[in-house]
Motif scaffolding. Structure first.
Motif, mmCIF file in Angstrom:
data_model
loop_
_atom_site.group_PDB
_atom_site.id
_atom_site.type_symbol
_atom_site.label_atom_id
_atom_site.label_comp_id
_atom_site.label_asym_id
_atom_site.label_seq_id
_atom_site.Cartn_x
_atom_site.Cartn_y
_atom_site.Cartn_z
ATOM 1 N N LEU A 75 0.766 -1.222 0.114
ATOM 2 C CA LEU A 75 0.033 0.003 0.043
ATOM 3 C C LEU A 75 1.007 1.192 -0.045
ATOM 4 C CD1 LEU A 75 -2.613 -1.121 2.814
ATOM 5 C CD2 LEU A 75 -2.162 -1.861 0.395
ATOM 6 N N HIS A 76 0.835 2.101 -1.073
ATOM 7 C CA HIS A 76 1.504 3.386 -1.166
ATOM 8 C C HIS A 76 0.264 4.535 -1.226
ATOM 9 C CE1 HIS A 76 4.820 1.069 -3.036
ATOM 10 N NE2 HIS A 76 4.814 0.676 -1.978
ATOM 11 N N LEU A 77 -0.316 4.624 0.036
ATOM 12 C CA LEU A 77 -1.470 5.711 0.081
ATOM 13 C C LEU A 77 -1.321 6.965 0.168
ATOM 14 C CD1 LEU A 77 -3.700 3.242 2.452
ATOM 15 C CD2 LEU A 77 -3.167 3.356 -0.122
ATOM 16 N N ARG A 78 0.038 7.494 -0.170
ATOM 17 C CA ARG A 78 0.285 8.923 -0.130
ATOM 18 C C ARG A 78 0.747 9.198 -1.224
ATOM 19 N NH1 ARG A 78 5.680 9.873 0.949
ATOM 20 N NH2 ARG A 78 6.924 8.318 1.442
ATOM 21 N N GLU A 79 0.881 10.662 -1.843
ATOM 22 C CA GLU A 79 1.362 11.086 -3.031
ATOM 23 C C GLU A 79 3.086 10.933 -2.971
ATOM 24 O OE1 GLU A 79 -0.083 14.762 -3.963
ATOM 25 O OE2 GLU A 79 -2.032 14.112 -4.380
ATOM 26 N N ASN A 80 3.502 10.703 -4.311
ATOM 27 C CA ASN A 80 4.964 10.618 -4.120
ATOM 28 C C ASN A 80 5.620 9.650 -3.619
ATOM 29 O OD1 ASN A 80 5.055 12.760 -6.310
ATOM 30 N ND2 ASN A 80 4.801 14.185 -4.600
ATOM 31 N N ALA A 81 5.137 8.404 -3.464
ATOM 32 C CA ALA A 81 5.599 7.428 -2.732
ATOM 33 C C ALA A 81 6.947 7.032 -2.898
ATOM 34 C CB ALA A 81 4.410 6.042 -2.620
ATOM 35 N N ALA A 82 7.517 6.240 -2.093
ATOM 36 C CA ALA A 82 9.066 5.864 -2.344
ATOM 37 C C ALA A 82 9.267 5.061 -3.506
ATOM 38 C CB ALA A 82 9.398 5.291 -0.975
ATOM 39 N N CYS A 83 8.190 4.260 -3.717
ATOM 40 C CA CYS A 83 8.477 3.384 -5.149
ATOM 41 C C CYS A 83 8.985 4.100 -6.462
ATOM 42 C CB CYS A 83 7.276 2.544 -4.975
ATOM 43 S SG CYS A 83 5.721 3.312 -5.951
ATOM 44 N N GLY A 84 8.225 5.380 -6.530
ATOM 45 C CA GLY A 84 8.622 6.051 -7.675
ATOM 46 C C GLY A 84 7.880 5.776 -8.869
ATOM 47 N N GLU A 85 6.846 4.892 -8.708
ATOM 48 C CA GLU A 85 6.211 4.380 -9.860
ATOM 49 C C GLU A 85 4.757 5.004 -10.320
ATOM 50 O OE1 GLU A 85 7.168 -0.169 -10.190
ATOM 51 O OE2 GLU A 85 6.318 0.263 -8.303
ATOM 52 N N CYS A 86 4.443 5.872 -9.339
ATOM 53 C CA CYS A 86 3.183 6.581 -9.676
ATOM 54 C C CYS A 86 2.924 7.495 -8.530
ATOM 55 C CB CYS A 86 2.043 5.486 -9.379
ATOM 56 S SG CYS A 86 0.359 6.297 -9.654
ATOM 57 N N ARG A 87 2.759 8.648 -9.013
ATOM 58 C CA ARG A 87 2.880 9.934 -8.231
ATOM 59 C C ARG A 87 1.522 9.822 -7.295
ATOM 60 N NH1 ARG A 87 3.862 15.303 -11.465
ATOM 61 N NH2 ARG A 87 3.748 16.193 -9.406
ATOM 62 N N ALA A 88 0.547 9.298 -7.779
ATOM 63 C CA ALA A 88 -0.860 9.444 -6.779
ATOM 64 C C ALA A 88 -0.666 8.269 -5.994
ATOM 65 C CB ALA A 88 -2.093 9.459 -7.969
ATOM 66 N N PRO A 89 -1.555 8.206 -4.970
ATOM 67 C CA PRO A 89 -1.752 7.034 -4.049
ATOM 68 C C PRO A 89 -2.015 5.596 -4.913
ATOM 69 C CG PRO A 89 -2.700 9.110 -2.822
ATOM 70 C CD PRO A 89 -2.214 9.369 -4.569
ATOM 71 N N HIS A 90 -1.592 4.857 -4.531
ATOM 72 C CA HIS A 90 -1.920 3.522 -5.156
ATOM 73 C C HIS A 90 -1.581 2.284 -4.631
ATOM 74 C CE1 HIS A 90 2.528 4.357 -5.774
ATOM 75 N NE2 HIS A 90 2.481 3.173 -5.920
ATOM 76 N N LEU A 91 -1.881 1.102 -5.078
ATOM 77 C CA LEU A 91 -1.485 -0.181 -4.672
ATOM 78 C C LEU A 91 -0.673 -0.871 -5.684
ATOM 79 C CD1 LEU A 91 -5.263 -1.431 -4.080
ATOM 80 C CD2 LEU A 91 -3.616 -0.113 -2.365
ATOM 81 N N ASN A 92 0.254 -1.618 -5.062
ATOM 82 C CA ASN A 92 1.208 -2.635 -6.070
ATOM 83 C C ASN A 92 0.623 -4.084 -5.685
ATOM 84 O OD1 ASN A 92 2.663 -0.070 -5.535
ATOM 85 N ND2 ASN A 92 3.972 -1.280 -7.019
#
Length: 293
Positions: A75-92
């Motif tokens: 779960l990357h539920l904040r903008e500009n998450a550390a994964c760098g794959e999507c600027r918007a909040p997202h799931l992998n």
């Protein structure tokens, strides 16, 4: 524009993604949720976890195996998450066949964990409502996952804190649907509703629907939602005319190509003759005693 759908790029430089895409609402899939089902379910379920399930299935278009197979690190539920794959909040969404609850994603995109951060997998954006229900759940009911690190856990009984199995989520939705007067609700109905909504918003763009829902191909979306059934007579006539024009253009290009190919062969033959003639002249210059042959 979808450049992967360009047909005869030497003829046309631009082509709509789907020239036959019907405008306006699309035909309802027979297994979609009834109108207003999401709101009625949210009013019926009692647990924050169950509200999360309803919201994430509705807004994320997730399969039940994908949802129950999520780990907190996905779960990357904040903008500009550390994964760098999507600027918007997202799931992998990651395929993990070894989950203790036997839940796994259907798609098998490559993924990895680098310094505690998940990258890869199927990336799906999340809505503000999804983020809200997540924080409500983890701050009021989440029991730590009994060390498994998974998102959805059992809240009651002997298996409290253990990862929640997909059959448990299915049964919860079935019971909630009956209490809400909707009849048995199946998780995949949310996915059909989600994809239909995406098609409506994207004017029938199959590629957008494919990417948003994590479908294997745009052709599968077209087959499942039978967009051809909604083509109007005018649209069919238009594409038939365009197809006839393209066929005529192809025949003309084929003829032109054949003519150019013949000219090219003739030019190459002339070039070989000239090369031989030049070689003969060079030989005469080098050895004049041979004379002209």
């Amino acid at each position: 524009m979808d450049r992967r759908r360009l047909f005869l790029g030497h003829v046309k430089s631009l082509l709509p993604t789907n020239p036959l895409a019907p405008k306006g609402p699309h035909r309802r899939h027979p297994k979609m949720l009834p109108d207003g089902a999401r709101e009625r379910l949210l009013e019926t379920v009692n647990a924050a976890r169950d509200r999360l399930v309803v919201t994430w299935l509705a807004d994320g278009g997730l399969r039940i195996g994908e949802l129950c197979g999520l780990h907190l690190v996905d779960l990357h539920l904040r903008e500009n998450a550390a994964c760098g794959e999507c600027r918007a909040p997202h799931l992998n969404v990651c395929h993990r066949p070894g989950n203790p609850n036997r839940a796994e994603a259907k798609t098998k995109h490559r993924w990895q964990i680098e310094r505690g951060t998940v990258t890869g997998g199927l990336i799906k954006r999340v809505s503000p409502a999804m983020v809200h229900t997540y924080f409500e759940y983890v701050t009021t009911e989440y029991l730590g996952g009994a060390g498994y690190g998974m998102l959805l856990v059992q809240l009651y009984g002997a298996d409290t804190g253990r990862p929640w199995v997909p059959v448990g989520a299915r049964r919860m939705l079935g019971r909630a649907g009956k209490r809400a007067g909707l009849g048995p609700v199946k998780p995949h109905a949310f996915r059909h509703s989600f994809t239909s909504a995406v098609l409506d918003a994207a004017d029938g763009n199959l590629l957008i629907a494919r990417d948003a829902g994590g479908w294997a191909s745009a052709a599968m979306v077209d087959e499942v939602y039978d967009l051809e059934a909604e083509w109007t007579e005018g649209a069919i006539q238009r594409i038939t005319t365009e197809n006839t024009t393209l066929k005529q253009r192809v025949r003309q290009l084929t003829t032109d190509n054949r003519t150019l190919d013949e000219r090219l062969k003739a030019a190459r033959s002339n070039l070989r003759f000239q090369d031989r003639r030049m070689a003969d002249l060079e030989a005469q210059i080098t050895n004049p005693s041979q004379g002209v042959q």
